[in-house]
Design a protein around this motif. Structure first.
Motif, PDB file in Angstrom:
ATOM      1  N   LYS A  57      38.451  52.124  32.759  1.00  0.00           N
ATOM      2  CA  LYS A  57      37.871  51.031  33.550  1.00  0.00           C
ATOM      3  C   LYS A  57      36.777  51.577  34.449  1.00  0.00           C
ATOM      4  O   LYS A  57      36.920  52.648  35.045  1.00  0.00           O
ATOM      5  N   GLY A  58      35.670  50.838  34.532  1.00  0.00           N
ATOM      6  CA  GLY A  58      34.556  51.235  35.372  1.00  0.00           C
ATOM      7  C   GLY A  58      34.903  51.205  36.848  1.00  0.00           C
ATOM      8  O   GLY A  58      35.843  50.514  37.281  1.00  0.00           O
ATOM      9  N   THR A  59      34.156  51.939  37.636  1.00  0.00           N
ATOM     10  CA  THR A  59      34.421  52.047  39.085  1.00  0.00           C
ATOM     11  C   THR A  59      33.216  51.625  39.914  1.00  0.00           C
ATOM     12  O   THR A  59      33.097  52.006  41.081  1.00  0.00           O
ATOM     13  N   ASP A  60      32.328  50.831  39.333  1.00  0.00           N
ATOM     14  CA  ASP A  60      31.126  50.375  40.044  1.00  0.00           C
ATOM     15  C   ASP A  60      31.520  49.406  41.157  1.00  0.00           C
ATOM     16  O   ASP A  60      32.008  48.297  40.885  1.00  0.00           O
ATOM     17  N   ILE A  61      31.312  49.796  42.406  1.00  0.00           N
ATOM     18  CA  ILE A  61      31.749  48.965  43.536  1.00  0.00           C
ATOM     19  C   ILE A  61      30.942  47.674  43.640  1.00  0.00           C
ATOM     20  O   ILE A  61      31.395  46.705  44.266  1.00  0.00           O
ATOM     21  N   SER A  62      29.766  47.638  43.033  1.00  0.00           N
ATOM     22  CA  SER A  62      28.963  46.413  43.081  1.00  0.00           C
ATOM     23  C   SER A  62      29.589  45.294  42.249  1.00  0.00           C
ATOM     24  O   SER A  62      29.205  44.126  42.379  1.00  0.00           O
ATOM     25  N   LYS A  63      30.546  45.661  41.381  1.00  0.00           N
ATOM     26  CA  LYS A  63      31.209  44.670  40.541  1.00  0.00           C
ATOM     27  C   LYS A  63      32.553  44.219  41.120  1.00  0.00           C
ATOM     28  O   LYS A  63      33.314  43.511  40.453  1.00  0.00           O
ATOM     29  N   VAL A  64      32.824  44.629  42.333  1.00  0.00           N
ATOM     30  CA  VAL A  64      34.008  44.144  43.045  1.00  0.00           C
ATOM     31  C   VAL A  64      33.587  42.913  43.841  1.00  0.00           C
ATOM     32  O   VAL A  64      32.766  42.998  44.754  1.00  0.00           O
ATOM     33  N   LYS A  65      34.123  41.752  43.475  1.00  0.00           N
ATOM     34  CA  LYS A  65      33.714  40.481  44.062  1.00  0.00           C
ATOM     35  C   LYS A  65      34.836  39.901  44.920  1.00  0.00           C
ATOM     36  O   LYS A  65      36.002  40.271  44.780  1.00  0.00           O
ATOM     37  N   THR A  66      34.459  38.996  45.780  1.00  0.00           N
ATOM     38  CA  THR A  66      35.438  38.306  46.619  1.00  0.00           C
ATOM     39  C   THR A  66      35.498  36.843  46.218  1.00  0.00           C
ATOM     40  O   THR A  66      34.486  36.139  46.227  1.00  0.00           O
ATOM     41  N   ASP A  67      36.688  36.414  45.838  1.00  0.00           N
ATOM     42  CA  ASP A  67      36.924  35.020  45.461  1.00  0.00           C
ATOM     43  C   ASP A  67      37.644  34.315  46.612  1.00  0.00           C
ATOM     44  O   ASP A  67      38.582  34.873  47.195  1.00  0.00           O
ATOM     45  N   GLU A  68      37.211  33.113  46.927  1.00  0.00           N
ATOM     46  CA  GLU A  68      37.791  32.415  48.085  1.00  0.00           C
ATOM     47  C   GLU A  68      39.263  32.080  47.899  1.00  0.00           C
ATOM     48  O   GLU A  68      40.006  31.935  48.880  1.00  0.00           O
ATOM     49  N   ASP A  69      39.700  31.990  46.647  1.00  0.00           N
ATOM     50  CA  ASP A  69      41.102  31.688  46.388  1.00  0.00           C
ATOM     51  C   ASP A  69      41.925  32.923  46.037  1.00  0.00           C
ATOM     52  O   ASP A  69      43.069  33.062  46.468  1.00  0.00           O
ATOM     53  N   ARG A  70      41.322  33.863  45.283  1.00  0.00           N
ATOM     54  CA  ARG A  70      42.077  35.005  44.776  1.00  0.00           C
ATOM     55  C   ARG A  70      41.823  36.288  45.550  1.00  0.00           C
ATOM     56  O   ARG A  70      42.462  37.303  45.297  1.00  0.00           O
ATOM     57  N   GLY A  71      40.892  36.250  46.481  1.00  0.00           N
ATOM     58  CA  GLY A  71      40.617  37.444  47.285  1.00  0.00           C
ATOM     59  C   GLY A  71      39.687  38.409  46.564  1.00  0.00           C
ATOM     60  O   GLY A  71      38.847  38.013  45.762  1.00  0.00           O
ATOM     61  N   GLU A  72      39.853  39.713  46.816  1.00  0.00           N
ATOM     62  CA  GLU A  72      38.983  40.733  46.239  1.00  0.00           C
ATOM     63  C   GLU A  72      39.360  40.994  44.782  1.00  0.00           C
ATOM     64  O   GLU A  72      40.511  41.271  44.468  1.00  0.00           O
ATOM     65  N   LEU A  73      38.348  40.919  43.903  1.00  0.00           N
ATOM     66  CA  LEU A  73      38.582  41.075  42.473  1.00  0.00           C
ATOM     67  C   LEU A  73      37.667  42.149  41.903  1.00  0.00           C
ATOM     68  O   LEU A  73      36.447  42.105  42.094  1.00  0.00           O
ATOM     69  N   ASP A  74      38.262  43.093  41.195  1.00  0.00           N
ATOM     70  CA  ASP A  74      37.499  44.152  40.543  1.00  0.00           C
ATOM     71  C   ASP A  74      37.101  43.662  39.156  1.00  0.00           C
ATOM     72  O   ASP A  74      37.917  43.580  38.253  1.00  0.00           O
ATOM     73  N   ARG A  75      35.816  43.340  38.985  1.00  0.00           N
ATOM     74  CA  ARG A  75      35.335  42.777  37.726  1.00  0.00           C
ATOM     75  C   ARG A  75      34.740  43.839  36.797  1.00  0.00           C
ATOM     76  O   ARG A  75      34.057  43.497  35.821  1.00  0.00           O
ATOM     77  N   ASN A  76      34.955  45.111  37.075  1.00  0.00           N
ATOM     78  CA  ASN A  76      34.496  46.151  36.160  1.00  0.00           C
ATOM     79  C   ASN A  76      35.178  45.983  34.803  1.00  0.00           C
ATOM     80  O   ASN A  76      36.386  45.735  34.723  1.00  0.00           O
ATOM     81  N   ARG A  77      34.397  46.139  33.738  1.00  0.00           N
ATOM     82  CA  ARG A  77      34.941  46.000  32.399  1.00  0.00           C
ATOM     83  C   ARG A  77      35.787  47.213  32.025  1.00  0.00           C
ATOM     84  O   ARG A  77      35.733  48.258  32.691  1.00  0.00           O
ATOM     85  N   ARG A  78      36.544  47.063  30.951  1.00  0.00           N
ATOM     86  CA  ARG A  78      37.393  48.141  30.457  1.00  0.00           C
ATOM     87  C   ARG A  78      36.965  48.552  29.053  1.00  0.00           C
ATOM     88  O   ARG A  78      36.266  47.808  28.368  1.00  0.00           O
ATOM     89  N   GLY A  79      37.379  49.736  28.662  1.00  0.00           N
ATOM     90  CA  GLY A  79      37.032  50.241  27.340  1.00  0.00           C
ATOM     91  C   GLY A  79      38.147  51.093  26.764  1.00  0.00           C
ATOM     92  O   GLY A  79      39.253  51.162  27.321  1.00  0.00           O
TER      93      GLY A  79
END
Length: 219
Positions: A57-79
């Motif tokens: 899984k990627g570790t790019d911090i720019s792909k960590v998003k904040t959702d108003e309902d689910r909180g902080e979400l790591d959207r880095n893709r996996r391989g």
């Protein structure tokens, strides 16, 4: 001079080969900017040794998003990285760094499917579970020096009731479907059909850019 150059080249080649062959730590195969998300063990090339599949899984911090309902979400893709066991060392068999979405992917009105990777009977399975909506699974086998897609299974559900089951064998070129006729509200009554499909070539795991974009519609 030519003999000396030949000796130096042979020595260099032997040294590089030894360095590759002597990799014993799984993290040595990780590309920069990735962590191991999951590790799966099992024999994939029929030599009786336990091979390793790394879900990375990627570790790019720019792909960590904040959702108003689910909180902080790591959207880095996996391989996927597949390593063959060579009597205690590891040999790279396959790498595909971003073919799988994040476990925190936006599922819209639905939750994202849950990924499960397993090895059984020398086959590599990617199972996507979607709770009461059903599931789908891809089966790969190491053959022709590649991991090729040999099977696909899908179940569509309406809550606890199964609507349809589809199974495709790309080796035998057969498609099996079971469709719920809803003739009886208490029991699932299926109508079964077998069809022969056209397969021009088998899909290779190394070629898949995104599992979500695979079209398993075949005739």
């Amino acid at each position: 001079m030519r003999k000396l150059l030949t000796i130096l080249l042979l020595t260099f080649s032997t040294t590089v080969f030894a360095q590759v062959a002597e990799k014993k730590d799984l993290v040595d195969f990780l590309p920069e900017g990735y962590d191991i998300f999951e590790k799966i063990d099992g024999d994939l090339n029929k030599d009786g040794l336990e091979d390793n599949v790394l879900v990375i899984k990627g570790t790019d911090i720019s792909k960590v998003k904040t959702d108003e309902d689910r909180g902080e979400l790591d959207r880095n893709r996996r391989g996927i990285i597949v390593l063959f066991n060579t009597n205690g060392n590891y040999e790279l068999a396959l790498e595909n760094y971003e073919c799988l979405n994040s476990e925190n992917e936006d599922g819209g009105v639905y939750f994202p499917p849950e990924l499960s990777v397993k090895i059984e009977k020398e086959n590599l399975y990617f199972h996507f579970g979607h709770g009461r909506y059903g599931s789908w699974e891809y089966t790969f086998r190491f053959q022709n020096s590649e991991f090729e897609l040999i099977g696909y299974d899908e179940t569509s559900k309406r809550g606890p009731v199964t609507d349809r089951k589809t199974s495709i064998n790309f080796l035998t070129r057969k498609k099996h479907e079971k469709v719920n006729t809803y003739e009886n509200e208490l029991d699932e009554v299926f109508k079964e059909t077998w069809t022969t499909i056209e397969v021009k070539r088998l899909i290779k795991l190394s070629e898949i850019k995104d599992f979500d974009e695979l079209d398993m519609t075949v005739d």
